[in-house]
Enzyme design. Structure first.
Site, PDB file in Angstrom:
ATOM      1  CD  GLU A   1      -6.777  -3.222   8.001  1.00  0.00           C
ATOM      2  OE1 GLU A   1      -6.406  -4.415   7.961  1.00  0.00           O
ATOM      3  OE2 GLU A   1      -5.982  -2.273   8.092  1.00  0.00           O
TER       4      GLU A   1
ATOM      5  CB  CYS B   1      -2.285   0.270   8.582  1.00  0.00           C
ATOM      6  SG  CYS B   1      -0.949   1.465   8.528  1.00  0.00           S
TER       7      CYS B   1
ATOM      8  CE  LYS C   1       7.940 -11.168   0.859  1.00  0.00           C
ATOM      9  NZ  LYS C   1       7.254 -10.469  -0.229  1.00  0.00           N
TER      10      LYS C   1
ATOM     11  CG  ASN D   1      -0.443  -0.149   2.498  1.00  0.00           C
ATOM     12  OD1 ASN D   1       0.723  -0.522   2.655  1.00  0.00           O
ATOM     13  ND2 ASN D   1      -1.228   0.153   3.504  1.00  0.00           N
TER      14      ASN D   1
ATOM     15  CD  GLU E   1       4.742  -0.597  12.902  1.00  0.00           C
ATOM     16  OE1 GLU E   1       3.545  -0.319  13.126  1.00  0.00           O
ATOM     17  OE2 GLU E   1       5.682   0.005  13.433  1.00  0.00           O
TER      18      GLU E   1
HETATM   19  P1  NAD Z   1       0.104  -9.107   3.569  1.00  0.00           P
HETATM   20  O1  NAD Z   1       0.256  -9.602   4.945  1.00  0.00           O
HETATM   21  O2  NAD Z   1      -0.675  -9.931   2.599  1.00  0.00           O
HETATM   22  O3  NAD Z   1       1.530  -8.921   2.903  1.00  0.00           O
HETATM   23  C1  NAD Z   1       2.540  -8.158   3.510  1.00  0.00           C
HETATM   24  C2  NAD Z   1       3.876  -8.754   3.146  1.00  0.00           C
HETATM   25  O4  NAD Z   1       3.953 -10.059   3.701  1.00  0.00           O
HETATM   26  C3  NAD Z   1       4.110  -8.911   1.651  1.00  0.00           C
HETATM   27  O5  NAD Z   1       5.452  -8.641   1.362  1.00  0.00           O
HETATM   28  C4  NAD Z   1       3.797 -10.382   1.415  1.00  0.00           C
HETATM   29  O6  NAD Z   1       4.482 -10.936   0.325  1.00  0.00           O
HETATM   30  C5  NAD Z   1       4.328 -10.978   2.700  1.00  0.00           C
HETATM   31  N1  NAD Z   1       3.781 -12.297   3.016  1.00  0.00           N
HETATM   32  C6  NAD Z   1       2.589 -12.825   2.646  1.00  0.00           C
HETATM   33  N2  NAD Z   1       2.478 -14.079   3.133  1.00  0.00           N
HETATM   34  C7  NAD Z   1       3.611 -14.322   3.826  1.00  0.00           C
HETATM   35  C8  NAD Z   1       4.097 -15.436   4.561  1.00  0.00           C
HETATM   36  N3  NAD Z   1       3.369 -16.537   4.701  1.00  0.00           N
HETATM   37  N4  NAD Z   1       5.302 -15.337   5.147  1.00  0.00           N
HETATM   38  C9  NAD Z   1       6.048 -14.214   5.039  1.00  0.00           C
HETATM   39  N5  NAD Z   1       5.650 -13.135   4.354  1.00  0.00           N
HETATM   40  C10 NAD Z   1       4.447 -13.189   3.754  1.00  0.00           C
HETATM   41  O7  NAD Z   1      -0.464  -7.633   3.689  1.00  0.00           O
HETATM   42  P2  NAD Z   1      -0.773  -6.627   2.522  1.00  0.00           P
HETATM   43  O8  NAD Z   1      -2.080  -7.010   1.914  1.00  0.00           O
HETATM   44  O9  NAD Z   1       0.402  -6.463   1.611  1.00  0.00           O
HETATM   45  O10 NAD Z   1      -0.899  -5.252   3.323  1.00  0.00           O
HETATM   46  C11 NAD Z   1      -2.094  -4.837   3.870  1.00  0.00           C
HETATM   47  C12 NAD Z   1      -2.092  -5.032   5.375  1.00  0.00           C
HETATM   48  O11 NAD Z   1      -0.964  -4.399   5.929  1.00  0.00           O
HETATM   49  C13 NAD Z   1      -3.291  -4.398   6.032  1.00  0.00           C
HETATM   50  O12 NAD Z   1      -3.814  -5.229   7.025  1.00  0.00           O
HETATM   51  C14 NAD Z   1      -2.712  -3.136   6.665  1.00  0.00           C
HETATM   52  O13 NAD Z   1      -3.436  -2.656   7.747  1.00  0.00           O
HETATM   53  C15 NAD Z   1      -1.351  -3.580   7.023  1.00  0.00           C
HETATM   54  N6  NAD Z   1      -0.460  -2.439   7.156  1.00  0.00           N
HETATM   55  C16 NAD Z   1      -0.036  -2.089   8.407  1.00  0.00           C
HETATM   56  C17 NAD Z   1       0.774  -0.985   8.576  1.00  0.00           C
HETATM   57  C18 NAD Z   1       1.247  -0.583   9.948  1.00  0.00           C
HETATM   58  O14 NAD Z   1       2.159   0.218  10.026  1.00  0.00           O
HETATM   59  N7  NAD Z   1       0.693  -1.111  11.015  1.00  0.00           N
HETATM   60  C19 NAD Z   1       1.162  -0.232   7.474  1.00  0.00           C
HETATM   61  C20 NAD Z   1       0.704  -0.604   6.222  1.00  0.00           C
HETATM   62  C21 NAD Z   1      -0.105  -1.726   6.073  1.00  0.00           C
END
Ligand code: NAD
Length: 476
Positions: free
Chosen positions: A376, A281, A171, A148, A247
């Site tokens: 969310e 987020c 990554k 995002n 996060e």
């Molecule tokens: P996601 O968890 O699908 O992916 C995030 C990252 O994790 C990506 O790089 C993805 O490839 C990796 N990933 C996916 N499966 C994995 C696994 N099994 N093992 C290791 N890595 C893996 O999340 P998203 O859809 O990319 O992002 C949206 C989410 O992120 C929302 O819930 C949002 O609230 C959260 N977010 C939080 C913050 C914060 O600062 N708290 C900031 C931005 C986004």
């Protein structure tokens, strides 16, 4: 741009396979990127481990100079990198460019902080002993970032990690690897020694996770993403007792009290809600407005929502882009349908766009039990709930706190005592009062409860990558 390659040990490397990157506005494939396997991940860790001793030993002002150069390169290319980000992520060009500038600022701030990673001397109980705390980098860091905010999520991790003297294997999300490649190019040109920063693009995140979890040289994982994946990483990291910052998701409440500047509150909510098509987020998910100002607030918010031009973020004049993928669109629709089925009303006119375009939507008559108040949404839907004189401030705050998440909350009031009391009672890592920004580089950004732990930004962010070695010295 080295679109097909990963950066391992200072060299751009091919992987055995590639995966496609699509433009969410058009659905077209715009590039093919290295699909690194577990072996290449291990090579990246090899490189990071090999680079660690020299990087941590390099005088702080020299490390800071390289980081400053990287920040300058990034800011200097904000327009070009912003265009790449828009193509793979969808946000409007102005937003994307602004994010690159902000991302560079995170790196710059961390560069300056490099020179202030201080130790401590603690008064001892004896004249013959001394107690020192020596700051040391945690070691090799694996950073995993979401789609995002494809640049600033990276620099918010990289900056403090590098400032602390760590080396990094990054990554990025498989949905937005091109922005990460652009950041990597800036870092390479800035003169980071080979291996200090490594980029592993992959469409197999699980394989990446297995490789870093199995490797005892990786001492810290810094993750931003969904709560589900974050919880898995917490479990997986237990065997090797790795340090973790997570996060995770959020479910931000907004509290608009009757003494608030209602127009400013509506403008602030519109900004934070519809930015990035609601895919943040910190995006407001439950907007609690006092019933005496609810009509005025909603009218303002609807006006602002309907003034937004939805379209391809690359087109001039577009102020909100598409959702990232079809799954995201389906979730937004499901949340709206559920709310409408349970008595909410649509306050905006519905103009379903083609593809993944979704109109900014305001719902009134929302209640705490509806799906969108519990999950969310991650989309441009603003649910307005109300509270009345029959409810005390404590009761409204309790409604705001009634979520497993605890990242950001927003408060609108001119009453100083209420500001203080409500800020103290909100169970969230970050509170914005009267529209103040949430993510400047000096602010320790992060959540509590299901939103995770660890802080990014500020000196607290750097400390997340530092081990303090306690040295007790006997003088004989
Ligand atoms: P996601 O968890 O699908 O992916 C995030 C990252 O994790 C990506 O790089 C993805 O490839 C990796 N990933 C996916 N499966 C994995 C696994 N099994 N093992 C290791 N890595 C893996 O999340 P998203 O859809 O990319 O992002 C949206 C989410 O992120 C929302 O819930 C949002 O609230 C959260 N977010 C939080 C913050 C914060 O600062 N708290 C900031 C931005 C986004």
């Amino acid at each position: 741009m080295k679109t097909g390659q990963a950066l391992v040990g200072g060299r751009w490397r091919d992987a055995a396979a590639r995966f496609p990157v699509t433009d969410p506005a058009t659905g077209e494939t715009i590039a093919e990127v290295a699909d690194c396997d577990g072996r290449l991940t291990v090579e990246a860790v090899d490189a990071a481990a090999a680079a660690l001793p020299a990087w941590r030993a390099m005088p702080a002002h020299e490390r800071a100079a390289i980081m400053r150069r990287a920040a300058e390169l990034l800011a200097g290319r904000a327009g070009a990198i912003g265009a790449v980000m828009t193509a793979e992520q969808g946000k409007p060009l102005a937003e994307a460019t602004g994010e690159v500038v902000a991302g560079a600022d995170h790196l710059l701030w961390a560069a300056e902080e490099t020179r202030r990673v201080y130790g401590e001397t603690i008064p001892s109980t004896s004249t013959d002993t001394r107690i020192w705390l020596l700051p040391e980098p945690v070691g090799v860091v694996a950073a995993i970032t979401p789609w995002n905010f494809p640049v600033s999520m990276i620099t918010r991790k990289l900056g403090p990690a590098l400032a602390a003297g760590c080396t990094v294997v990054l990554k990025p999300s498989e949905l937005t690897p091109l922005s990460a490649v652009a950041v990597a190019e800036c870092l390479t040109e800035a003169g980071f020694p080979p291996g200090v920063f490594n980029l592993v693009t992959t469409a197999r995140p699980q394989e990446f996770a297995e490789a870093i979890m199995a490797d005892p040289r990786v001492r810290k994982i810094s993750f931003t993403g969904s709560t589900a994946v974050g919880k898995n990483l917490i479990r997986q990291s237990a065997d090797d007792v790795k340090r973790l910052s997570v996060e995770l998701g959020g479910h931000a409440p907004v509290l608009v009290f009757p003494d608030a500047d209602v127009a400013a509150a509506a403008a602030g909510v519109a900004r934070s809600k519809f930015m990035n098509a609601g895919q943040a987020c910190t995006s407001p998910n439950r907007i609690y407005v006092h019933e005496s100002v609810a009509a005025e607030f909603t009218d303002e918010l609807v006006k602002l929502a309907e003034a937004i031009t939805v379209g391809n973020g690359a087109d001039p004049g577009v102020t909100m882009g598409p959702l990232i993928d079809d799954r995201a669109l389906a979730k937004v629709r499901r949340h709206i349908e559920d709310a409408l089925a349970h008595g909410a009303r649509l306050a905006t006119t519905r103009r379903e766009g083609p593809g993944r375009l979704h109109p900014p939507t305001v719902l009134t008559g929302v209640t705490d039990e509806m799906l969108l108040c519990r999950e969310e949404t991650f989309g441009p839907v603003a649910p307005v709930l109300t509270f009345g004189d029959g409810e005390s401030t404590e009761e409204v705050v309790a409604r705001a706190n009634a979520t497993p998440y605890g990242l950001a909350a927003y408060l609108w009031t001119r009453d100083l005592a209420r500001v203080v009391r409500v800020c103290e009672d909100l169970q969230f890592g970050i509170v914005s009062v009267n529209g103040a920004p949430l993510a400047p580089p000096q602010g320790p950004f992060g959540g509590v409860k299901g939103s995770g732990y660890g802080r990014e930004g500020g000196h607290h962010g750097v400390e997340d990558f530092v081990e303090y070695k306690y040295v007790s010295v006997g003088l004989g």
